[in-house]
Design a protein around this motif. Sequence first.
Motif, PDB file in Angstrom:
ATOM      1  N   GLU A  83     -26.529 -18.262 -29.824  1.00 60.14           N
ATOM      2  CA  GLU A  83     -25.856 -16.970 -29.649  1.00 60.14           C
ATOM      3  C   GLU A  83     -25.007 -16.634 -30.875  1.00 60.14           C
ATOM      4  O   GLU A  83     -24.924 -15.474 -31.283  1.00 60.14           O
ATOM      5  N   ALA A  84     -24.357 -17.660 -31.462  1.00 59.13           N
ATOM      6  CA  ALA A  84     -23.559 -17.434 -32.672  1.00 59.13           C
ATOM      7  C   ALA A  84     -24.457 -17.012 -33.834  1.00 59.13           C
ATOM      8  O   ALA A  84     -24.144 -16.065 -34.566  1.00 59.13           O
ATOM      9  N   THR A 101     -15.905  -7.679 -34.479  1.00 57.14           N
ATOM     10  CA  THR A 101     -15.224  -8.365 -33.371  1.00 57.14           C
ATOM     11  C   THR A 101     -16.204  -9.101 -32.478  1.00 57.14           C
ATOM     12  O   THR A 101     -15.984 -10.262 -32.108  1.00 57.14           O
ATOM     13  N   GLU A 102     -17.321  -8.455 -32.144  1.00 56.38           N
ATOM     14  CA  GLU A 102     -18.317  -9.092 -31.273  1.00 56.38           C
ATOM     15  C   GLU A 102     -18.934 -10.318 -31.960  1.00 56.38           C
ATOM     16  O   GLU A 102     -19.142 -11.356 -31.322  1.00 56.38           O
ATOM     17  N   ALA A 103     -19.185 -10.203 -33.260  1.00 53.33           N
ATOM     18  CA  ALA A 103     -19.768 -11.335 -33.996  1.00 53.33           C
ATOM     19  C   ALA A 103     -18.788 -12.504 -34.064  1.00 53.33           C
ATOM     20  O   ALA A 103     -19.151 -13.659 -33.824  1.00 53.33           O
ATOM     21  N   VAL A 104     -17.548 -12.207 -34.380  1.00 52.50           N
ATOM     22  CA  VAL A 104     -16.527 -13.268 -34.462  1.00 52.50           C
ATOM     23  C   VAL A 104     -16.341 -13.934 -33.102  1.00 52.50           C
ATOM     24  O   VAL A 104     -16.225 -15.166 -33.003  1.00 52.50           O
ATOM     25  N   ASN A 105     -16.323 -13.150 -32.042  1.00 53.57           N
ATOM     26  CA  ASN A 105     -16.143 -13.720 -30.696  1.00 53.57           C
ATOM     27  C   ASN A 105     -17.277 -14.689 -30.343  1.00 53.57           C
ATOM     28  O   ASN A 105     -17.042 -15.745 -29.746  1.00 53.57           O
ATOM     29  N   ASP A 130     -17.179 -22.440 -31.348  1.00 55.60           N
ATOM     30  CA  ASP A 130     -16.066 -23.219 -31.892  1.00 55.60           C
ATOM     31  C   ASP A 130     -15.270 -23.909 -30.789  1.00 55.60           C
ATOM     32  O   ASP A 130     -14.883 -25.075 -30.913  1.00 55.60           O
ATOM     33  N   LYS A 131     -15.020 -23.169 -29.724  1.00 56.35           N
ATOM     34  CA  LYS A 131     -14.145 -23.684 -28.662  1.00 56.35           C
ATOM     35  C   LYS A 131     -14.666 -24.981 -28.066  1.00 56.35           C
ATOM     36  O   LYS A 131     -13.915 -25.929 -27.846  1.00 56.35           O
ATOM     37  N   GLU A 174     -10.390 -17.717 -37.236  1.00 51.09           N
ATOM     38  CA  GLU A 174     -10.691 -16.382 -36.705  1.00 51.09           C
ATOM     39  C   GLU A 174     -10.384 -15.302 -37.737  1.00 51.09           C
ATOM     40  O   GLU A 174     -11.218 -14.427 -38.015  1.00 51.09           O
ATOM     41  N   ASP A 175      -9.178 -15.346 -38.319  1.00 48.96           N
ATOM     42  CA  ASP A 175      -8.800 -14.326 -39.296  1.00 48.96           C
ATOM     43  C   ASP A 175      -9.653 -14.425 -40.558  1.00 48.96           C
ATOM     44  O   ASP A 175     -10.019 -13.409 -41.154  1.00 48.96           O
ATOM     45  N   LEU A 176      -9.970 -15.660 -40.956  1.00 44.64           N
ATOM     46  CA  LEU A 176     -10.766 -15.856 -42.171  1.00 44.64           C
ATOM     47  C   LEU A 176     -12.203 -15.372 -41.968  1.00 44.64           C
ATOM     48  O   LEU A 176     -12.808 -14.784 -42.867  1.00 44.64           O
ATOM     49  N   TYR A 177     -12.768 -15.626 -40.792  1.00 37.85           N
ATOM     50  CA  TYR A 177     -14.108 -15.132 -40.491  1.00 37.85           C
ATOM     51  C   TYR A 177     -14.118 -13.605 -40.440  1.00 37.85           C
ATOM     52  O   TYR A 177     -15.052 -12.958 -40.937  1.00 37.85           O
ATOM     53  N   ARG A 178     -13.091 -13.054 -39.827  1.00 39.43           N
ATOM     54  CA  ARG A 178     -13.019 -11.594 -39.711  1.00 39.43           C
ATOM     55  C   ARG A 178     -12.935 -10.959 -41.104  1.00 39.43           C
ATOM     56  O   ARG A 178     -13.565  -9.934 -41.381  1.00 39.43           O
TER      57      ARG A 178
END
Length: 676
Positions: free
Chosen positions: A579-580, A595-599, A605-606, A616-620
């Motif tokens: 899915e990622a 946002t959808e891609a990062v989520n 990751d979780k 999260e911020d770096l990926y965004r």
Amino acid sequence: MKPRILVVTSCTGEKLYKPDNQLVLKDFQDKQTLERRENELIDYKVNAGAMYTGSQHLALMSGIQQYRDIGGEITLNIISAGYGLLQEEAQIVPYEVTFNTMHSQAIKKWAKQQNITQDLQQKVKDYDLIFFLLGDKYLQAIDWPIQLRDDQRAIFFAGGSSKSRILNWEHYHVLAIGEKEAKEFKFGLIGIKGYLFGQLLKQISSDKDISWNNILKDPKQVREYILASLKANIRQIDIFGDLSQEEELLQFYSELFPVPDDLIAKNYVLEPMFFLPENDDRVDPNYDFLTDFSDKNRNPLVNDVYAHEIFGRPQYDGLLVSKVNIDGSTQQKRLMMKELGMHGFYRLPSGYPIMGDCGAFSYIDKEAPPYTTDEILDYYNDLKFDYGVSIDHLVVGPFKRDEHIRNQRYELTLSMAEEFITKYNQNKESKGYNFHPIGIVQGWDPVSFRKAVEHLIYLGYDYIALGGLAREQSDRIYAILKEISPVIPNESFRMHLFGVARDIRTMGSFHKLGVTSFDSSSPLRRAWLGTGHNYHTPGKHYTAIRIPEAKETAGRVKKMILEGNGNREFSEYKRLEQEALTALREFSADRLGVTEAVNAILEYDKILGENREIHEDLYRELLSERPWEKCDCTICKTIGIDVVVFRGNNRNRRRGFHNTHVYYSQVQEFKKHWKK
């Protein structure tokens, strides 16, 4: 034509009003909340220029007002931790938010939300001279570099420790201001930048048109004008009784490591060369990124390709190959090397030299190197190296701190260099040596390095190398090279730096001090090491997106299943992994938002339990800016978004090839500038 002047300063904690219900950080995070809260404080609303009452701002505004009173034109902008980039006339209410209490990542994240860098980039386009009066925390709020035209100049009134953050780009200059200046000029440290800019304005006032143009042509004039203004002030004239003291104050820098003309080495006429260390850096040219399939029956030594084969030409001037890497390789590889020679094995064009060394880090803990000089001479000759480096023993870390051990290793390195050149000369004709000998030195301070270099010059070496400096700070290397530069004998003498390839402006200074070649695998290795520097562009580094392969037979997922982590089935790991990956491909095709891609990535990751909240911020940031789409290198054009995915050798090493391409492009640009 009169230059247009912009001053960028910071907000201050002291304000004209400080009501109990002033704005706080959370009030700025929602537009409706901010409007409501500003209405509650409407009685305290004033323009930004009048709101701040800190010592720097008051001193600055005093100078600006005097300058405007005589008809001078100057624009003031303020970086506010609450409001973002403010014009002087902007109407604001009291608030209590500062970058000074935030850690670096929080500063970066909040400044990005405030759009500070983009607003500033747009603003500076209209000005010729831009002055920054910012402390280090506020400098961190800007994503450097702000792009300047060739006819613009940026001058920073900043602490000396901020130089490394600023001086990596053209047209950036620093006037270093710190405790020494505050003490000598009898003004508080917090406000000294504003006070000194006011002194500059006083001096400009007497002949502002000519003076601003002089600064635009020669930014160092800023220092001279400020000193002249202070000398004219009777209260301050006593500080200039000693000329040497005056020279130490307000140091001006246009580069991080300046090289005076009288220190430029005689061999500066030689073109600098970048060598890339090689350690089986190959990829499968037929790798399928959609299915992650690679033919396991292929022969990597024959099938897989090097970076220079992907790009069509080497992204470096030569290769460095350490003996330790060859000794640890397969018998098939060693036989192929002996049969084909180094150029044939690496399929490298003959115009690109290959340098060999022993790989001293591999035997750093041994009492002595494991090789003999005769063995190394024959090794370089048999494999047809272009350059061969004498045997050394590292003087670093604990071995440098122990005086007895460092002296022993220092002398051993020198004696082996002497034996190397002696036996090379004795046997060159009889054995047909075709490689060029390089003598390597070690040391622990500038003087010890200089004495070692002098000794090797005496022995007859025309090419020497400095070892043990790969992990040293640039300022220490700078000090060592300044000591060595005066003893470089002639224009044809060459000097190599092992393991050192810093930003290109720093390497430019090192080149002036005698370095004619250098090597580093850092751009390549950064692709899969650490966070924040995996994918390089000329002005910025990014974090690659970690999506490790979900395998039952190897890797992180296998380990977690064996540990019974949360009693998760392999199928769940596989589902979230896919899915990622799918989310990234959909994002790349503009069918899914950031946002959808990062989520989707963070869901995987979780369950991996890597505590990657910071990612999260770096990926965004990476996905929002899409830097791979702006790159014209073969790899980015060919594999697209896969180049920024942290996943297996075929992606990670290709990203390393891309990084090396970016660095070498900067080397080539430097060479063009140097030739002029």
